[in-house]
Design an enzyme around this catalytic site. Structure first.
Site, PDB file in Angstrom:
ATOM      1  N   ASP A  34      72.253 -11.052  14.713  1.00 28.45           N
ATOM      2  CA  ASP A  34      71.904  -9.631  14.563  1.00 28.45           C
ATOM      3  C   ASP A  34      71.062  -9.518  13.294  1.00 28.45           C
ATOM      4  O   ASP A  34      71.142 -10.376  12.406  1.00 28.45           O
ATOM      5  CB  ASP A  34      73.175  -8.770  14.436  1.00 28.45           C
ATOM      6  CG  ASP A  34      72.932  -7.311  14.823  1.00 28.45           C
ATOM      7  OD1 ASP A  34      73.543  -6.848  15.796  1.00 28.45           O
ATOM      8  OD2 ASP A  34      72.119  -6.640  14.139  1.00 28.45           O
ATOM      9  N   GLY A  73      70.589  -6.948  21.715  1.00 29.46           N
ATOM     10  CA  GLY A  73      69.906  -6.552  20.475  1.00 29.46           C
ATOM     11  C   GLY A  73      68.817  -5.522  20.736  1.00 29.46           C
ATOM     12  O   GLY A  73      68.475  -5.219  21.872  1.00 29.46           O
ATOM     13  N   SER A 111      69.719  -0.008  30.667  1.00 31.78           N
ATOM     14  CA  SER A 111      70.337   1.302  30.437  1.00 31.78           C
ATOM     15  C   SER A 111      70.002   2.266  31.566  1.00 31.78           C
ATOM     16  O   SER A 111      68.950   2.152  32.217  1.00 31.78           O
ATOM     17  CB  SER A 111      69.812   1.872  29.112  1.00 31.78           C
ATOM     18  OG  SER A 111      70.152   3.238  28.988  1.00 31.78           O
ATOM     19  N   HIS A 113      68.865   4.938  31.076  1.00 29.02           N
ATOM     20  CA  HIS A 113      67.660   5.672  30.668  1.00 29.02           C
ATOM     21  C   HIS A 113      66.384   5.082  31.277  1.00 29.02           C
ATOM     22  O   HIS A 113      65.327   5.703  31.180  1.00 29.02           O
ATOM     23  CB  HIS A 113      67.608   5.791  29.152  1.00 29.02           C
ATOM     24  CG  HIS A 113      68.765   6.606  28.653  1.00 29.02           C
ATOM     25  ND1 HIS A 113      68.870   7.957  28.883  1.00 29.02           N
ATOM     26  CD2 HIS A 113      69.912   6.235  28.025  1.00 29.02           C
ATOM     27  CE1 HIS A 113      70.026   8.401  28.396  1.00 29.02           C
ATOM     28  NE2 HIS A 113      70.677   7.375  27.877  1.00 29.02           N
ATOM     29  N   TYR A 136      62.494   4.450  24.813  1.00 21.89           N
ATOM     30  CA  TYR A 136      63.636   3.523  24.909  1.00 21.89           C
ATOM     31  C   TYR A 136      63.870   3.129  26.366  1.00 21.89           C
ATOM     32  O   TYR A 136      63.951   1.938  26.708  1.00 21.89           O
ATOM     33  CB  TYR A 136      64.855   4.201  24.281  1.00 21.89           C
ATOM     34  CG  TYR A 136      66.187   3.569  24.599  1.00 21.89           C
ATOM     35  CD1 TYR A 136      66.553   2.351  24.034  1.00 21.89           C
ATOM     36  CD2 TYR A 136      67.094   4.209  25.453  1.00 21.89           C
ATOM     37  CE1 TYR A 136      67.782   1.775  24.327  1.00 21.89           C
ATOM     38  CE2 TYR A 136      68.318   3.653  25.740  1.00 21.89           C
ATOM     39  CZ  TYR A 136      68.665   2.435  25.171  1.00 21.89           C
ATOM     40  OH  TYR A 136      69.882   1.879  25.464  1.00 21.89           O
ATOM     41  N   LYS A 140      63.480  -0.448  28.530  1.00 21.28           N
ATOM     42  CA  LYS A 140      64.538  -1.035  29.369  1.00 21.28           C
ATOM     43  C   LYS A 140      63.982  -1.352  30.765  1.00 21.28           C
ATOM     44  O   LYS A 140      64.306  -2.396  31.344  1.00 21.28           O
ATOM     45  CB  LYS A 140      65.737  -0.093  29.474  1.00 21.28           C
ATOM     46  CG  LYS A 140      66.496   0.102  28.163  1.00 21.28           C
ATOM     47  CD  LYS A 140      67.084  -1.184  27.641  1.00 21.28           C
ATOM     48  CE  LYS A 140      67.957  -0.976  26.419  1.00 21.28           C
ATOM     49  NZ  LYS A 140      68.434  -2.252  25.834  1.00 21.28           N
ATOM     50  N   ARG A 174      79.113  14.828  31.403  1.00 22.93           N
ATOM     51  CA  ARG A 174      78.185  13.829  31.963  1.00 22.93           C
ATOM     52  C   ARG A 174      78.841  12.450  32.043  1.00 22.93           C
ATOM     53  O   ARG A 174      78.669  11.710  33.006  1.00 22.93           O
ATOM     54  CB  ARG A 174      76.923  13.786  31.099  1.00 22.93           C
ATOM     55  CG  ARG A 174      75.965  12.666  31.483  1.00 22.93           C
ATOM     56  CD  ARG A 174      74.692  12.711  30.638  1.00 22.93           C
ATOM     57  NE  ARG A 174      73.896  11.528  30.852  1.00 22.93           N
ATOM     58  CZ  ARG A 174      74.020  10.419  30.122  1.00 22.93           C
ATOM     59  NH1 ARG A 174      74.889  10.345  29.128  1.00 22.93           N
ATOM     60  NH2 ARG A 174      73.258   9.380  30.388  1.00 22.93           N
TER      61      ARG A 174
HETATM   62  C1  15L Z   1      72.312   4.407  26.090  1.00 19.78           C
HETATM   63  O1  15L Z   1      71.505   3.630  26.573  1.00 19.78           O
HETATM   64  C2  15L Z   1      72.607   4.412  24.634  1.00 19.78           C
HETATM   65  O2  15L Z   1      72.533   3.128  24.072  1.00 19.78           O
HETATM   66  C3  15L Z   1      73.938   5.052  24.317  1.00 19.78           C
HETATM   67  O3  15L Z   1      73.967   5.332  22.937  1.00 19.78           O
HETATM   68  C4  15L Z   1      74.192   6.320  25.137  1.00 19.78           C
HETATM   69  O4  15L Z   1      73.278   7.316  24.774  1.00 19.78           O
HETATM   70  C5  15L Z   1      74.059   6.002  26.610  1.00 19.78           C
HETATM   71  O5  15L Z   1      72.834   5.397  26.887  1.00 19.78           O
HETATM   72  C6  15L Z   1      74.205   7.234  27.491  1.00 19.78           C
HETATM   73  O6  15L Z   1      73.311   7.522  28.284  1.00 19.78           O
HETATM   74  O7  15L Z   1      75.250   7.882  27.406  1.00 19.78           O
END
Ligand code: 15L
Length: 273
Positions: A34, A73, A111, A113, A136, A140, A174
């Site tokens: 890290d 990471g 993620s 996201h 972000y 991903k 959520r």
């Molecule tokens: C993620 O990808 C984040 O790393 C985390 O901090 C949260 O925000 C999570 O998504 C989420 O969507 O709850």
């Protein structure tokens, strides 16, 4: 794959620390790394090296002899483009190049996201369209596609965990849909590491939540099923919503609402979605 050491990037982060404890207890030989110091006692059979994921030579050295790279990471929340690109794009490339050299498998902390701009009314399979909800999430999505490329071109196996919300407990409505318990996360990553073959796989990282928005994926390949559920928190969290219409409409929640500037489309607009 298990007899060879396992490299864990992002070891000092919240998920990295959980994985360190759980995987060391399973007897895996861990190489932790890290950019931040490791805050806990280093378990037996593990070592920690402080390194920047943007330093490709350091990552190549750390990965020498490893059979698996658990890539947790990089930047873990929405940030400006210039802050994301180094750790999450260049760093990811270093991980994949190291995996290619070592013949290692990559387990990538992707993620929700990456698909955050799908509406909450939709139920998605893992092969759904990417709809990133920020820089972000875009990184991903790029990471998952990097896995697609390295499998197709170089035979580098990779499992992409599209993690919902991995926290000690769900904290809002959520997360009744997106929560992944730490125990389920650790079992999931263990199965990704031990599985005989994975190819290029995408798995929803969520516990067994009845309010889920996610369905088919490749979990059958690794023999994993979640044991926990957010359902038991429904009574206390059902009304805990943000009040922001954009956040509440889309799966990515608050990340979708950040810097949102699109004008509301008219329902008759054929390009409304
Ligand atoms: C993620 O990808 C984040 O790393 C985390 O901090 C949260 O925000 C999570 O998504 C989420 O969507 O709850």
């Amino acid at each position: 794959m298990t007899t060879r050491p396992v490299l864990l990037t992002g070891a000092s982060g919240a998920l990295g620390r959980q994985l360190t404890r759980a995987l060391a207890a399973e007897g895996l030989t861990l190489r932790l790394t890290d950019i931040a110091p490791f805050p806990d006692p280093i378990p037996e059979g593990a070592s920690f090296t402080r390194a920047d994921i943007e330093d490709g030579v350091a990552i190549l050295r750390l990965a020498e002899g490893c059979g698996t790279i658990l890539h947790f990471g990089g930047v873990s929340v929405e940030r400006p483009f210039e802050e994301v690109i180094g750790p999450n794009i260049r760093g990811l490339y270093h991980v994949y190049e190291a995996a290619r050299r070592e013949g290692a498998r990559v387990v990538f902390a992707s993620s929700n996201h990456a698909i955050g701009f799908h509406e909450r009314e939709e139920t998605l399979d893992a092969d759904c369209q990417f709809r990133p909800d920020g820089y972000y999430g875009l990184a991903k999505a790029y990471g998952e596609l990097m896995g697609r490329l390295y499998w197709d071109k170089h035979g580098v196996e990779n499992v992409n965990l599209r993690i919902g919300s991995s926290f000690p407990e769900p904290i809002d409505a959520r997360m009744l849909s997106t929560w992944l318990s730490y125990a389920d996360l650790c079992r999931l990553v263990l199965r990704c590491t031990l599985a005989e073959r994975t190819g290029h796989a995408v798995i929803w990282g969520a516990s067994d939540n009845s309010r889920t928005w996610w369905r088919r994926d490749h979990r059958g390949r690794i023999g994993w099923a979640p044991a926990d559920t957010a359902d038991v928190f429904a009574g206390q969290l059902a009304g805990k919503v943000s009040g922001n219409p954009v956040a509440e409409r889309y799966q990515g929640g608050g990340f979708c609402a950040m810097e949102y500037s699109r004008k509301a489309p008219s329902p008759s607009d054929p390009l409304a979605d």
